[in-house]
Design a protein around this motif. Structure first.
Motif, short mmCIF file in Angstrom:
data_model
loop_
_atom_site.label_atom_id
_atom_site.label_comp_id
_atom_site.label_asym_id
_atom_site.label_seq_id
_atom_site.Cartn_x
_atom_site.Cartn_y
_atom_site.Cartn_z
N GLU A 7 13.60 72.71 27.09
CA GLU A 7 14.06 72.02 28.30
C GLU A 7 12.88 71.62 29.19
N ALA A 50 11.33 73.90 35.21
CA ALA A 50 11.69 73.73 36.63
C ALA A 50 10.53 73.19 37.47
N ILE A 109 10.39 69.48 36.99
CA ILE A 109 11.50 68.83 37.70
C ILE A 109 11.18 68.70 39.18
N SER A 147 10.87 65.08 41.00
CA SER A 147 11.88 64.76 42.03
C SER A 147 11.26 64.61 43.42
N GLN A 161 16.47 64.88 40.88
CA GLN A 161 16.61 66.29 40.50
C GLN A 161 17.90 66.54 39.71
N SER A 162 19.00 65.97 40.20
CA SER A 162 20.29 66.16 39.53
C SER A 162 20.29 65.55 38.13
N ARG A 188 18.34 67.61 35.64
CA ARG A 188 19.09 68.80 35.24
C ARG A 188 20.20 68.45 34.24
N ASN A 231 18.59 68.11 30.88
CA ASN A 231 18.39 69.43 30.28
C ASN A 231 19.67 69.98 29.66
N LYS A 232 20.77 69.73 30.33
CA LYS A 232 22.05 70.30 29.91
C LYS A 232 22.67 69.54 28.75
#
Length: 275
Positions: free
Chosen positions: A4, A7, A10, A14, A49-50, A53, A56-57
């Motif tokens: 992934e 953080a 990210i 962002s 940022q969203s 994520r 990643n998911k």
């Protein structure tokens, strides 16, 4: 296990990408990178940022998407790298600053960016050292195979194994040509390696130290093994009845081994030239 986007990466993206892009250009950029879903609601930093994520998911290879996302920001035209002056005063160059922050956070997170929008976690100490060593050499074939190996280690391990073998083959062929040596009739990895190791003196019979002899013997086995690995498990050849379940860790092993050998050969070659 998929890799992934870390953080800290990210956070950097962002916080800084919104200073360069508009809402519309951010949407276009994420869509170009094949980011899933519709643009998230909120301010530009919240949107970035969203969306990262979500990548990643929902994505199988988040680093592949991120690589495409930052490609234009990592490969800036020369004019965008220069200092900006307005009314006689230096102005913050957000594009250059963003690139420098990305390079810094990638190093911290053990990620490597290669040209063409490729981001990989396959870079080890030998790979980094080899990258530096081949920078000053105008040999496109070596650059191409180096980048291909790191770019595909997670998403296409068979392709990465093929590139790991090809970089050795390319270096050996360049050595033979530059040193004016006779080319073997069959120019596969084992045969060009035999010419190179003979010329560089990689002969265990000539080494007195038993420990170094074992290391040299291991290097010879590595080259033979990588060549066989490409034949049986990479994308360079069609498969027979036996299908190899190749994982990124196998590709990483082949890449790190090949880069260690490549580094040793190039450093030995350079040392001989100096003498």
């Amino acid at each position: 296990m998929k890799k992934e986007i870390p953080a800290p990466v990210i956070a950097v993206v962002s916080q800084n990408l919104p200073d360069i892009e508009t809402h519309a250009s951010l949407d276009n950029l994420f869509l170009y990178a094949d980011a899933p879903g519709d643009p998230p609601e909120g301010s530009k930093p919240v949107k970035v940022q969203s969306w990262l994520r979500i990548i990643n998911k929902e994505c199988d290879y988040p680093l592949k998407v991120l690589g495409k996302l930052i490609e234009t920001h990592m490969e800036l035209p020369e004019q965008d790298e220069q200092e900006q002056i307005l009314w006689g005063h230096n102005v913050t160059n957000h594009k250059k600053e963003f690139k420098e922050k990305l390079l810094s956070i990638f190093k911290q997170c053990n990620l490597t960016y290669t040209s063409g929008g490729h981001l990989s976690d396959g870079s080890s100490a030998p790979s980094k050292a080899l990258s530096e060593l081949i920078k000053g050499r105008d040999i496109p074939s070596i650059d191409a195979e180096f980048n291909r190996a790191l770019a595909n280690v997670n998403s296409e391990p068979r392709e990465a194994v093929s590139a790991a073998c090809n970089i050795l083959e390319s270096i050996f062929k360049v050595y033979i040509a530059d040193e004016g040596l006779s080319k073997p009739q069959k120019q596969d990895l084992q045969n060009v390696w035999k010419v190179v190791r003979g010329d560089l003196g990689f002969d265990t019979k000539l080494v007195q130290d038993d420990d170094l002899k074992r290391v040299l013997s291991g290097i010879m086995s590595i080259v033979d093994g990588i060549g066989a690995f490409r034949t049986h498990a990479s994308s360079a050849h069609g498969e027979g009845r036996k299908v190899y379940n190749l994982k990124p860790r196998h590709a990483r092993l082949a890449i790190n081994s090949a880069h260690t050998v490549a580094l040793f050969v190039l450093e030995t070659w350079d040392e001989r030239r100096k003498k």
